[in-house]
Design a protein around this motif. Structure first.
Motif, PDB file in Angstrom:
ATOM      1  N   PRO A  44       0.833  -1.216   0.000  1.00  0.00           N
ATOM      2  CA  PRO A  44       0.000   0.000   0.000  1.00  0.00           C
ATOM      3  C   PRO A  44       0.858   1.252   0.000  1.00  0.00           C
ATOM      4  O   PRO A  44       1.898   1.308   0.649  1.00  0.00           O
ATOM      5  N   VAL A  45       0.434   2.229  -0.759  1.00  0.00           N
ATOM      6  CA  VAL A  45       1.141   3.503  -0.814  1.00  0.00           C
ATOM      7  C   VAL A  45       0.744   4.338   0.392  1.00  0.00           C
ATOM      8  O   VAL A  45      -0.432   4.481   0.699  1.00  0.00           O
ATOM      9  N   THR A  46       1.720   4.867   1.098  1.00  0.00           N
ATOM     10  CA  THR A  46       1.433   5.707   2.263  1.00  0.00           C
ATOM     11  C   THR A  46       1.999   7.095   2.025  1.00  0.00           C
ATOM     12  O   THR A  46       3.003   7.259   1.338  1.00  0.00           O
ATOM     13  N   TYR A  47       1.339   8.098   2.593  1.00  0.00           N
ATOM     14  CA  TYR A  47       1.793   9.478   2.440  1.00  0.00           C
ATOM     15  C   TYR A  47       1.465  10.245   3.704  1.00  0.00           C
ATOM     16  O   TYR A  47       0.354  10.209   4.182  1.00  0.00           O
ATOM     17  N   PRO A  48       2.418  11.002   4.246  1.00  0.00           N
ATOM     18  CA  PRO A  48       3.844  10.961   3.942  1.00  0.00           C
ATOM     19  C   PRO A  48       4.537   9.934   4.817  1.00  0.00           C
ATOM     20  O   PRO A  48       3.888   9.268   5.608  1.00  0.00           O
ATOM     21  N   MET A  49       5.864   9.807   4.689  1.00  0.00           N
ATOM     22  CA  MET A  49       6.585   8.833   5.492  1.00  0.00           C
ATOM     23  C   MET A  49       6.577   9.249   6.965  1.00  0.00           C
ATOM     24  O   MET A  49       6.444   8.419   7.851  1.00  0.00           O
ATOM     25  N   TYR A  50       6.704  10.563   7.218  1.00  0.00           N
ATOM     26  CA  TYR A  50       6.665  11.075   8.579  1.00  0.00           C
ATOM     27  C   TYR A  50       5.368  11.861   8.784  1.00  0.00           C
ATOM     28  O   TYR A  50       4.751  12.322   7.832  1.00  0.00           O
ATOM     29  N   ASP A  51       4.999  12.038  10.047  1.00  0.00           N
ATOM     30  CA  ASP A  51       3.942  12.992  10.353  1.00  0.00           C
ATOM     31  C   ASP A  51       4.420  14.382   9.959  1.00  0.00           C
ATOM     32  O   ASP A  51       5.627  14.636   9.840  1.00  0.00           O
ATOM     33  N   THR A  52       3.464  15.293   9.769  1.00  0.00           N
ATOM     34  CA  THR A  52       3.831  16.642   9.373  1.00  0.00           C
ATOM     35  C   THR A  52       3.330  17.679  10.368  1.00  0.00           C
ATOM     36  O   THR A  52       2.267  17.525  10.976  1.00  0.00           O
ATOM     37  N   LEU A  53       4.130  18.721  10.531  1.00  0.00           N
ATOM     38  CA  LEU A  53       3.729  19.914  11.252  1.00  0.00           C
ATOM     39  C   LEU A  53       3.560  20.988  10.187  1.00  0.00           C
ATOM     40  O   LEU A  53       4.504  21.319   9.471  1.00  0.00           O
ATOM     41  N   LEU A  54       2.359  21.523  10.070  1.00  0.00           N
ATOM     42  CA  LEU A  54       2.047  22.516   9.055  1.00  0.00           C
ATOM     43  C   LEU A  54       1.909  23.891   9.690  1.00  0.00           C
ATOM     44  O   LEU A  54       1.064  24.095  10.561  1.00  0.00           O
ATOM     45  N   ALA A  55       2.752  24.828   9.277  1.00  0.00           N
ATOM     46  CA  ALA A  55       2.683  26.205   9.762  1.00  0.00           C
ATOM     47  C   ALA A  55       2.036  27.052   8.682  1.00  0.00           C
ATOM     48  O   ALA A  55       2.626  27.268   7.617  1.00  0.00           O
ATOM     49  N   PHE A  56       0.815  27.524   8.939  1.00  0.00           N
ATOM     50  CA  PHE A  56       0.032  28.263   7.966  1.00  0.00           C
ATOM     51  C   PHE A  56      -0.144  29.694   8.472  1.00  0.00           C
ATOM     52  O   PHE A  56      -0.698  29.902   9.555  1.00  0.00           O
ATOM     53  N   ALA A 137      -4.812  11.481   1.028  1.00  0.00           N
ATOM     54  CA  ALA A 137      -3.583  11.858   1.716  1.00  0.00           C
ATOM     55  C   ALA A 137      -3.834  11.950   3.221  1.00  0.00           C
ATOM     56  O   ALA A 137      -4.971  12.042   3.675  1.00  0.00           O
ATOM     57  N   LYS A 138      -2.773  11.948   3.959  1.00  0.00           N
ATOM     58  CA  LYS A 138      -2.854  12.011   5.408  1.00  0.00           C
ATOM     59  C   LYS A 138      -2.798  13.464   5.875  1.00  0.00           C
ATOM     60  O   LYS A 138      -1.989  14.244   5.385  1.00  0.00           O
ATOM     61  N   GLY A 139      -3.680  13.821   6.800  1.00  0.00           N
ATOM     62  CA  GLY A 139      -3.698  15.179   7.328  1.00  0.00           C
ATOM     63  C   GLY A 139      -2.498  15.448   8.214  1.00  0.00           C
ATOM     64  O   GLY A 139      -1.836  14.528   8.690  1.00  0.00           O
ATOM     65  N   PRO A 140      -2.177  16.721   8.455  1.00  0.00           N
ATOM     66  CA  PRO A 140      -1.039  17.052   9.323  1.00  0.00           C
ATOM     67  C   PRO A 140      -1.289  16.620  10.761  1.00  0.00           C
ATOM     68  O   PRO A 140      -2.426  16.600  11.226  1.00  0.00           O
ATOM     69  N   ARG A 141      -0.236  16.276  11.451  1.00  0.00           N
ATOM     70  CA  ARG A 141      -0.359  15.903  12.863  1.00  0.00           C
ATOM     71  C   ARG A 141      -0.596  17.146  13.719  1.00  0.00           C
ATOM     72  O   ARG A 141      -1.322  17.103  14.715  1.00  0.00           O
ATOM     73  N   LEU A 142       0.040  18.240  13.318  1.00  0.00           N
ATOM     74  CA  LEU A 142      -0.098  19.491  14.056  1.00  0.00           C
ATOM     75  C   LEU A 142      -0.162  20.639  13.058  1.00  0.00           C
ATOM     76  O   LEU A 142       0.616  20.689  12.110  1.00  0.00           O
ATOM     77  N   CYS A 143      -1.106  21.539  13.265  1.00  0.00           N
ATOM     78  CA  CYS A 143      -1.262  22.699  12.384  1.00  0.00           C
ATOM     79  C   CYS A 143      -1.209  23.976  13.205  1.00  0.00           C
ATOM     80  O   CYS A 143      -1.972  24.140  14.168  1.00  0.00           O
ATOM     81  N   LEU A 144      -0.296  24.862  12.843  1.00  0.00           N
ATOM     82  CA  LEU A 144      -0.208  26.185  13.462  1.00  0.00           C
ATOM     83  C   LEU A 144      -0.956  27.175  12.586  1.00  0.00           C
ATOM     84  O   LEU A 144      -0.683  27.267  11.378  1.00  0.00           O
ATOM     85  N   LEU A 145      -1.885  27.909  13.155  1.00  0.00           N
ATOM     86  CA  LEU A 145      -2.623  28.937  12.426  1.00  0.00           C
ATOM     87  C   LEU A 145      -2.194  30.296  12.965  1.00  0.00           C
ATOM     88  O   LEU A 145      -2.512  30.641  14.107  1.00  0.00           O
ATOM     89  N   ALA A 146      -1.445  31.037  12.153  1.00  0.00           N
ATOM     90  CA  ALA A 146      -0.835  32.290  12.619  1.00  0.00           C
ATOM     91  C   ALA A 146      -1.238  33.443  11.703  1.00  0.00           C
ATOM     92  O   ALA A 146      -0.502  33.797  10.769  1.00  0.00           O
ATOM     93  N   PHE A 147      -2.399  34.013  11.965  1.00  0.00           N
ATOM     94  CA  PHE A 147      -2.905  35.107  11.141  1.00  0.00           C
ATOM     95  C   PHE A 147      -3.325  36.277  12.027  1.00  0.00           C
ATOM     96  O   PHE A 147      -3.496  36.137  13.229  1.00  0.00           O
ATOM     97  N   GLY A 148      -3.501  37.422  11.394  1.00  0.00           N
ATOM     98  CA  GLY A 148      -3.989  38.598  12.099  1.00  0.00           C
ATOM     99  C   GLY A 148      -3.165  39.842  11.860  1.00  0.00           C
ATOM    100  O   GLY A 148      -3.683  40.962  11.935  1.00  0.00           O
ATOM    101  N   ALA A 149      -1.890  39.688  11.559  1.00  0.00           N
ATOM    102  CA  ALA A 149      -1.031  40.858  11.378  1.00  0.00           C
ATOM    103  C   ALA A 149      -1.485  41.711  10.204  1.00  0.00           C
ATOM    104  O   ALA A 149      -1.430  42.946  10.256  1.00  0.00           O
ATOM    105  N   ASN A 150      -1.946  41.065   9.116  1.00  0.00           N
ATOM    106  CA  ASN A 150      -2.444  41.810   7.954  1.00  0.00           C
ATOM    107  C   ASN A 150      -3.923  42.141   8.083  1.00  0.00           C
ATOM    108  O   ASN A 150      -4.362  43.219   7.667  1.00  0.00           O
TER     109      ASN A 150
END
Length: 305
Positions: A44-56, A137-150
Motif C-alpha cells: 500500500p502507498v502511504t503518504y507521507p513517510m513522517y507525520d507533518t507539522l504545518l505552519a500556515f 492523503a494524510k492530514g497534518p499531525r499538528l497545524c499552526l494557524l498564525a494570522f492577524g497581522a495583515n
C-alpha cells in the motif's frame, strides 16, 4: 496455375501473420492487466513517510524559515528532526480571506476522491488504478494557524479584514480540518493558534516613511485582533500562543511608565521587531519557546524526546 499457387501461399502467410499479431496483442494485454497472483503482493502507498507539522500564516510565518533571524519555523524543523516534517506555508501579504482561497494548495485532501473510469473505446478498463495512488492523503499531525497581522491593517488598507469576519475566517479554517463533511477532514490534527505580535507604532511609522507608504498599522488595533484569536481559540477549546502579550510584557517590564521612557520603549520593541511588525531573531526565539511550551503542555506525546 503457378501464379495461383503463389497467391494461395501469400494469402496463407498473411493470415498466419495476422493471427500471430493478434496472439501477440492478446498475450501483451494479459501480461499487463492480469490480476496480482498470491505470490505477488502490492505494498500500500502511504503518504507521507513522517507525520507533518504545518505552519500556515502570513509573512511572519514565511520569514520563520529564515536562518539569519533564527526563524521559529526553521527552529521547529530542527527540533522535530527525525520526528515530523515541518512545512512552511507562510504567505507574505496574506490575510485570512486570502488564505481561505488557497486552502486547496495547503491542506491535503483526506476524503476519497470520486472514482473515474479509465477506458479504451469504452470497453477496456484499467484494473490497477487503485494500486497506483493512495485514495486519500494524510492530514497534518499538528497545524499552526498564525494570522492577524495583515487582517489588523487599518480600514483604508487593502489587507484590512473586519474583526467579525476575521473571527469567522478562523473558525472556518478549523472547520475545514475538524468537520467530518470537509474534504480536508482530519480529526487527529492538533491545532494551535498564534496571535499576531504587537506593532511598534513609532518604528512602523518610520519604516512606512522610509518606503513612502502610509502607516497602516496601530498596536491598539492589532491588540483587538490578538484578543479575537484568543476568543476563538477558547470558544473552540483549542490552545493558543499569545505572542502579542509576551512581547508587550517583555518590553514594558524592561522600562518604567514615565513619559521619558518612550525612547526606551522603542529600544524594547527593536529587540523583538525589526521594522515594528516582523520578528527579529529574539522575537522568533521567544515565539519558538512559547510554541514548544504549549505543545508540551497540551500534547506531550508530540515531544520529540
Amino acid at each position: 496455375m503457378r501464379f495461383q499457387h503463389i497467391y494461395r501461399h501469400l494469402t496463407l502467410l498473411n493470415s498466419a501473420a495476422a493471427g500471430l499479431s493478434t496472439l501477440g496483442v492478446v498475450y501483451l494485454y494479459t501480461q499487463i492487466f492480469k490480476p496480482s497472483s498470491s505470490s505477488r503482493t502490492v505494498t500500500p502507498v502511504t503518504y507521507p513517510m513522517y507525520d507533518t507539522l504545518l505552519a500556515f500564516g502570513d509573512s511572519i510565518t514565511q520569514l520563520g524559515s529564515d536562518p539569519h533571524i533564527s526563524g521559529f519555523v526553521g527552529n521547529l524543523a530542527g527540533y522535530y528532526s527525525r520526528r515530523m516534517d515541518v512545512l512552511n506555508r507562510g504567505f507574505s501579504g496574506f490575510n485570512t480571506k486570502d488564505a481561505l482561497e488557497i486552502v486547496d494548495q495547503v491542506f491535503p485532501k483526506t476524503a476519497s476522491p470520486r472514482r473515474q473510469t479509465m477506458s479504451i473505446n469504452s470497453m477496456i478498463r484499467w484494473p490497477h488504478h487503485n494500486d497506483t495512488f493512495p485514495k486519500a492523503a494524510k492530514g497534518p499531525r499538528l497545524c499552526l494557524l498564525a494570522f492577524g497581522a495583515n487582517d489588523a491593517a487599518l480600514p483604508f488598507s487593502q489587507w484590512h479584514i473586519p474583526l467579525n469576519e476575521f473571527s469567522d475566517n478562523l473558525r472556518q479554517m478549523v472547520s475545514l480540518l475538524h468537520d467530518p463533511s470537509s474534504v480536508y477532514y482530519s480529526p487527529d490534527t492538533r491545532i494551535l493558534f498564534i496571535t499576531p505580535p504587537p506593532i511598534g507604532d513609532r518604528m512602523w511609522e518610520e519604516d512606512s516613511k522610509l518606503h513612502r507608504r502610509k502607516a497602516d498599522r496601530k498596536n491598539a488595533v492589532t491588540k483587538k485582533y490578538a484578543d479575537a484569536v484568543i476568543t476563538v481559540a477558547k470558544e473552540l477549546d483549542l490552545p493558543y500562543v499569545d505572542i502579542w502579550t509576551a512581547i508587550e510584557s517583555a518590553v514594558h517590564n524592561s522600562t518604567d511608565s514615565t513619559p521619558e521612557a518612550a525612547n526606551s520603549l522603542d529600544d524594547g520593541y527593536k529587540k523583538y521587531l525589526n521594522d515594528g511588525l516582523h520578528l527579529t531573531d529574539k522575537g522568533n526565539e521567544l515565539l519558538f519557546d512559547l510554541i514548544v511550551k504549549e505543545i508540551h503542555n497540551n500534547w506531550p506525546e508530540l515531544n520529540p524526546y
